[in-house]
Design a protein around this motif. Structure first.
Motif, PDB file in Angstrom:
ATOM      1  N   THR A  18       0.813  -1.214   0.000  1.00  0.00           N
ATOM      2  CA  THR A  18       0.000   0.000   0.000  1.00  0.00           C
ATOM      3  C   THR A  18       0.849   1.268   0.000  1.00  0.00           C
ATOM      4  O   THR A  18       0.641   2.160  -0.834  1.00  0.00           O
ATOM      5  N   ALA A  19       1.808   1.383   0.886  1.00  0.00           N
ATOM      6  CA  ALA A  19       2.629   2.603   0.937  1.00  0.00           C
ATOM      7  C   ALA A  19       3.393   2.808  -0.364  1.00  0.00           C
ATOM      8  O   ALA A  19       3.532   3.942  -0.844  1.00  0.00           O
ATOM      9  N   PHE A  20       3.874   1.721  -0.969  1.00  0.00           N
ATOM     10  CA  PHE A  20       4.592   1.816  -2.242  1.00  0.00           C
ATOM     11  C   PHE A  20       3.710   2.439  -3.308  1.00  0.00           C
ATOM     12  O   PHE A  20       4.096   3.407  -3.967  1.00  0.00           O
ATOM     13  N   TYR A  21       2.510   1.906  -3.492  1.00  0.00           N
ATOM     14  CA  TYR A  21       1.622   2.411  -4.539  1.00  0.00           C
ATOM     15  C   TYR A  21       1.025   3.777  -4.202  1.00  0.00           C
ATOM     16  O   TYR A  21       0.754   4.569  -5.101  1.00  0.00           O
ATOM     17  N   GLU A  22       0.842   4.078  -2.934  1.00  0.00           N
ATOM     18  CA  GLU A  22       0.364   5.415  -2.552  1.00  0.00           C
ATOM     19  C   GLU A  22       1.397   6.485  -2.885  1.00  0.00           C
ATOM     20  O   GLU A  22       1.052   7.648  -3.077  1.00  0.00           O
ATOM     21  N   THR A  23       2.654   6.099  -2.982  1.00  0.00           N
ATOM     22  CA  THR A  23       3.719   7.023  -3.378  1.00  0.00           C
ATOM     23  C   THR A  23       3.910   7.028  -4.885  1.00  0.00           C
ATOM     24  O   THR A  23       4.004   8.081  -5.512  1.00  0.00           O
ATOM     25  N   LEU A  24       3.974   5.848  -5.494  1.00  0.00           N
ATOM     26  CA  LEU A  24       4.284   5.738  -6.913  1.00  0.00           C
ATOM     27  C   LEU A  24       3.165   6.227  -7.828  1.00  0.00           C
ATOM     28  O   LEU A  24       3.411   6.998  -8.773  1.00  0.00           O
ATOM     29  N   LEU A  25       1.943   5.779  -7.609  1.00  0.00           N
ATOM     30  CA  LEU A  25       0.869   6.076  -8.558  1.00  0.00           C
ATOM     31  C   LEU A  25       0.598   7.572  -8.740  1.00  0.00           C
ATOM     32  O   LEU A  25       0.474   8.033  -9.881  1.00  0.00           O
ATOM     33  N   PRO A  26       0.541   8.374  -7.670  1.00  0.00           N
ATOM     34  CA  PRO A  26       0.378   9.815  -7.905  1.00  0.00           C
ATOM     35  C   PRO A  26       1.541  10.424  -8.697  1.00  0.00           C
ATOM     36  O   PRO A  26       1.325  11.313  -9.525  1.00  0.00           O
ATOM     37  N   ILE A  76      12.319  10.516 -15.993  1.00  0.00           N
ATOM     38  CA  ILE A  76      12.660   9.155 -15.576  1.00  0.00           C
ATOM     39  C   ILE A  76      13.555   9.198 -14.343  1.00  0.00           C
ATOM     40  O   ILE A  76      13.345   8.443 -13.390  1.00  0.00           O
ATOM     41  N   ARG A  77      14.533  10.079 -14.342  1.00  0.00           N
ATOM     42  CA  ARG A  77      15.417  10.191 -13.170  1.00  0.00           C
ATOM     43  C   ARG A  77      14.621  10.598 -11.930  1.00  0.00           C
ATOM     44  O   ARG A  77      14.823  10.061 -10.843  1.00  0.00           O
ATOM     45  N   ARG A  78      13.694  11.538 -12.092  1.00  0.00           N
ATOM     46  CA  ARG A  78      12.853  11.959 -10.963  1.00  0.00           C
ATOM     47  C   ARG A  78      12.002  10.801 -10.458  1.00  0.00           C
ATOM     48  O   ARG A  78      11.914  10.546  -9.252  1.00  0.00           O
ATOM     49  N   LEU A  79      11.384  10.069 -11.381  1.00  0.00           N
ATOM     50  CA  LEU A  79      10.528   8.945 -10.992  1.00  0.00           C
ATOM     51  C   LEU A  79      11.346   7.792 -10.408  1.00  0.00           C
ATOM     52  O   LEU A  79      10.875   7.092  -9.516  1.00  0.00           O
ATOM     53  N   ALA A  80      12.570   7.600 -10.873  1.00  0.00           N
ATOM     54  CA  ALA A  80      13.438   6.576 -10.280  1.00  0.00           C
ATOM     55  C   ALA A  80      13.712   6.893  -8.820  1.00  0.00           C
ATOM     56  O   ALA A  80      13.749   5.987  -7.977  1.00  0.00           O
ATOM     57  N   ALA A  81      13.867   8.163  -8.502  1.00  0.00           N
ATOM     58  CA  ALA A  81      14.060   8.557  -7.096  1.00  0.00           C
ATOM     59  C   ALA A  81      12.800   8.275  -6.284  1.00  0.00           C
ATOM     60  O   ALA A  81      12.877   7.841  -5.131  1.00  0.00           O
ATOM     61  N   SER A  89      12.343  -2.387  -5.540  1.00  0.00           N
ATOM     62  CA  SER A  89      13.520  -3.257  -5.453  1.00  0.00           C
ATOM     63  C   SER A  89      13.999  -3.629  -6.851  1.00  0.00           C
ATOM     64  O   SER A  89      13.328  -3.373  -7.841  1.00  0.00           O
ATOM     65  N   ASN A  90      15.178  -4.240  -6.895  1.00  0.00           N
ATOM     66  CA  ASN A  90      15.800  -4.662  -8.158  1.00  0.00           C
ATOM     67  C   ASN A  90      15.770  -3.542  -9.186  1.00  0.00           C
ATOM     68  O   ASN A  90      15.435  -3.754 -10.351  1.00  0.00           O
ATOM     69  N   PRO A 109       7.189  -4.243  -3.961  1.00  0.00           N
ATOM     70  CA  PRO A 109       7.602  -5.084  -2.826  1.00  0.00           C
ATOM     71  C   PRO A 109       7.190  -6.554  -2.942  1.00  0.00           C
ATOM     72  O   PRO A 109       7.728  -7.397  -2.225  1.00  0.00           O
ATOM     73  N   CYS A 110       6.257  -6.875  -3.854  1.00  0.00           N
ATOM     74  CA  CYS A 110       5.839  -8.268  -4.047  1.00  0.00           C
ATOM     75  C   CYS A 110       6.502  -8.911  -5.259  1.00  0.00           C
ATOM     76  O   CYS A 110       6.226 -10.067  -5.572  1.00  0.00           O
ATOM     77  N   GLY A 111       7.336  -8.175  -5.982  1.00  0.00           N
ATOM     78  CA  GLY A 111       8.043  -8.728  -7.127  1.00  0.00           C
ATOM     79  C   GLY A 111       7.415  -8.480  -8.483  1.00  0.00           C
ATOM     80  O   GLY A 111       7.942  -8.938  -9.496  1.00  0.00           O
ATOM     81  N   ASN A 112       6.289  -7.744  -8.551  1.00  0.00           N
ATOM     82  CA  ASN A 112       5.716  -7.379  -9.847  1.00  0.00           C
ATOM     83  C   ASN A 112       6.676  -6.430 -10.553  1.00  0.00           C
ATOM     84  O   ASN A 112       7.228  -5.519  -9.930  1.00  0.00           O
ATOM     85  N   ARG A 113       6.858  -6.620 -11.854  1.00  0.00           N
ATOM     86  CA  ARG A 113       7.866  -5.875 -12.623  1.00  0.00           C
ATOM     87  C   ARG A 113       7.269  -4.681 -13.355  1.00  0.00           C
ATOM     88  O   ARG A 113       6.181  -4.777 -13.924  1.00  0.00           O
ATOM     89  N   PHE A 114       8.047  -3.593 -13.344  1.00  0.00           N
ATOM     90  CA  PHE A 114       7.639  -2.357 -13.995  1.00  0.00           C
ATOM     91  C   PHE A 114       8.818  -1.714 -14.713  1.00  0.00           C
ATOM     92  O   PHE A 114       9.977  -2.028 -14.437  1.00  0.00           O
TER      93      PHE A 114
END
Length: 120
Positions: A18-26, A76-81, A89-90, A109-114
């Motif tokens: 949840t915390a991962f996607y609450e940060t990434l998706l916006p 991309i660099r901003r989003l990588a941060a 991860s990875n 965090p569950c291993g889904n690739r993006f």
């Protein structure tokens, strides 16, 4: 024309991501949170696209990858941060992989690739 309507992603443990996607998706432009029981869902501001995450305890991440467009190599660099700070991860990149193709690859965090990419 839009390229897709929505993505329904499965994870084995929704609270773990949840915390991962609450940060990434916006950061990817899915800025409107939508409350749906059993789902973590964000929509584009105009509501025409959405990304939903739900729990499926038997889900096992595989080699599938979802790629998002970025407007520039700088983005991309901003989003990588963002990915790094959110707990991705990875992480591979960001970098120019071939002339005119910039990307960062990562897993949730569950291993889904993006991937987040930009082509010039």
């Amino acid at each position: 024309m839009k390229r897709y309507d929505h993505i329904d992603l499965r994870v084995p443990d929704l609270p773990a991501v949840t915390a991962f996607y609450e940060t990434l998706l916006p950061a990817l432009g899915f800025t409107r949170r939508v409350e749906i029981e059993g789902w973590l869902q964000f929509e584009s501001e105009d509501g025409t696209e959405f990304f939903g995450v739900t729990e499926s305890p038997a889900h096992v991440a595989n080699e599938n990858r979802i790629a998002f467009k970025a407007g520039s190599p700088e983005n991309i660099r901003r989003l990588a941060a963002v990915v790094t700070s959110a707990g991705g991860s990875n992480i591979e990149g960001p970098m120019e992989y071939t002339p005119g193709y910039h990307a960062v690859f990562f897993e949730d965090p569950c291993g889904n690739r993006f991937e987040i990419c930009h082509r010039t």
